[in-house]
Write an enzyme that holds these catalytic residues in place. Sequence first.
Site: not given
Ligand SMILES: [Zn+2]
Length: 877
Positions: A695, A711, A764, A837
Amino acid sequence: MQIKKLITLTTLTIFILTTILTPIALAQTGIITGSIVNVREGPGTNYDTVGSIQKDTETTVIDTSDDWYKIQTDNLTGWVAEWLVNINEKLKIEVDRDLVNIRTGPDTTYSSLDQATKGDTYTLIQDQGDWLKIRLTDGSEAYIFADLVKIIKPENQEPQEKDIEILRKIEVTASSVNLRSGPDTSYDKVDEVSRGTILNVISEPKDGWYQVKLENGDTPYIAGWLVKTIQEETSTPVPADKIPTVLINGEIKTFEVDPIIENGRTLVPLRAIFEAMGAVVEWDNDTRTVTAVKNNTVVVLPIGSTEPTVNDEKWELDVPAKIVQDRTLAPLRFVGEAFGGEVDWDNDTRTVTIDGDTTKHNPKYVNVNGDEVELRTSPSSDSESIATARSGDRMIVVDERDGWYQVSRGGRLAWVEGWVTEVEGDDEKEAEPVETPVDDSDKPISDKESLNLSGDESAPVSDGKINISTRLTSDGYRLVMKTASGITPDIVERDNGKKIVFTFEGVKTRDGRVETSFYLGSGRDERIPINAITRDDTTWVTVDMPKVYDYEISEEKNSNKQVFTIPSQIKTIREMTLRNGNHVLAINSISEMKYEEKKDGDKLYLDLPGTYKGAADSNYRLSGAGASNIDVNQSTDPVNTELKINLKDIKDYQITQSSNKDAINVILFPKDPVIPPSQSEPQDEKISVVIDPGHGGSDPGAIGYSGSLTEKEVALDISLMVEEILKEEGIDIIMTRTDDTYVGLYERAEMANDEEADLFVSIHADAHPMSDRHGTTTFYYAPEDRSSLYEQEIERSLLADLIQEELVEQIRRMDRGTRQANFAVLRETEMPSALVEVAFMTNPTEEELLKKDSFRQISAEGIANGILKYIDLMLDK
Ligand SMILES: [Zn+2]
């Protein structure tokens, strides 16, 4: 005769009128008469249960409607069937002397409120021995000395009527059924009931006839074959939509017996939760006591007691533990907190969350070897003996001191001298590795497992019915076809073994049809449909495999359960030579594999117990430097696949297993590695890794639970830390962004492709609508139908596995495993790539962690370690 009847009728009418019209019918005290009574949201059995209440509980009746009373207790308000509450006038007392003090408490030290005179009467609330609790005319409560009064029975009491016990409830199933004065059609018809009428049974059936009690007090008989037993009003299962969901460390737990709600308190299965918390649970049938031990914490809970102990310290429970279907249910807060867990209850979602340490306790047991051994109150032979143990008795060890063992016995803790006992498995223990494997039963259900979970094989099945359930176990994909009478099906194999058809005569599925599936492999992309169809009284269950898999059919529980299993079996064995000259042998199964390795001279034997050879060939050959032959053989009893790997030209090897346990990689280091010409690069070229912070800029990514954390910020910070660590190791790092700017997904992949980077790792933090979802996942993408990606399947899955393993090792969050996912950055990158993640932004606990600098630092170290390990095995010369 006529007149007498008339009089009775009139009396009855007056009585009813009095009950309805007199305002004191409200706010009156009622005593619960059923053994355990459901309390409902409204006046009728069609209303949901809000809790339950036990016999003899005193309640306040605050409203009435038809045959229902609205009652109130300290922690519960709701509606109860009228016949389960006795609100007949209470006992009264009559004062026997003049000038008797009425006091505020049960003792002469309490002040006097008033003085009663001989002949005064009051309602008795409670007999407390020397003192009686009474109600004054203004409604307030007070106390009076018992010797100075006499208790008088109220009039119109018909005790024998009230004492009739309702055994169960039945529902009329025929359209119209006669009620008769005796248990036989020769008796007179006294009334008629229609389908759906619910009746209270007061005696066990006589020649198939039930005696029932009507609201008017009559007790006629009804034919048992025209009714069915319905859920007893006295049992307290929670309606399906109200069964609380229990999450332990964020993962849903399922139980053989559902939690129940009693007196407004949630009772949960004790053993299952204690075991999930890592404790060892023992049951002593003589004393009906549960003892649970974890490390130095001992919980002792006698059934029916409201005072369990935790390390001898008493805990108060509102409701006692009870046994439901052979399982102990106990109040939630106690069960969750006894071993230090944190318990939360969300009423809106009816979700129980228990968070805490679930490390498994490996208990120590002692076996008594003396004939008769005293168990004492303290570790000294002078102390009092509280019990005797005999040769062969086995007890769990709670503590040790001065050569004595503290043991749990029948819910009590006692000390036994060490020399009269033998510690179980003492010698084996020492040989065991420090790290003991985690027991499967502790493992939370992953998405992969839940995808393969349908139906409940432990659910009871009624006569004439078949229950179909599926689940993924460590033994493989399990389909259970359960019947009450244990019907052995006719089994036929069709389509060259791809289709299996089970024919069950005389049973039906509940809805005439069941459709479910197995989803095989870590990509879950291979679906095996399972269909059950009923026609007349026959049910066919069909398993339709897209290709031939090894399967097993067995019977369990006296053939009540017909079990079809697709066990672990090899899907592919692939090999490749890396650019550093190392070889990789990648073994993939459709489910979990166990493995054992044994080196014998220049042979490496890799055993896969319980795994079938499946689609594997019998021989593989690695060519080039360190050429090696690999033989694959299967034995069937027990099932075992053995790989024999020739290590003649191999100086060393390393075995890795994916966190999902369905992939094993054997990396072979040749004695004289030769870099394949096609992949050789200039000697001085450094290894380059693209680090991709997820992002950025206008794309914040996920927003944290509290609404403040983004995030993009977390991802960037961790990425910059990874960059720093890897740079220090002499690795070239290319960042897709170094500040809060927007970069497109394709742009990110293109940057990596243009630079011809060796690896691409995207960082992430996860998000999910359910805030309890938590843990760490690493993704890769290499599906079989995309050849350019599938060529890198070994490297991509290994990169993801190593990052996942090292990251979880560092941050100790739940291991959600590695998965395949079609993310643009994974699909479009030409080099091995992974997307991690770290943890869930949307989980309050993990959000707090993600805010912390120290947590970001260890996350970065974990990711960097995984990348370094990969480079070491796969890229470095
Ligand atoms: Zn993400």
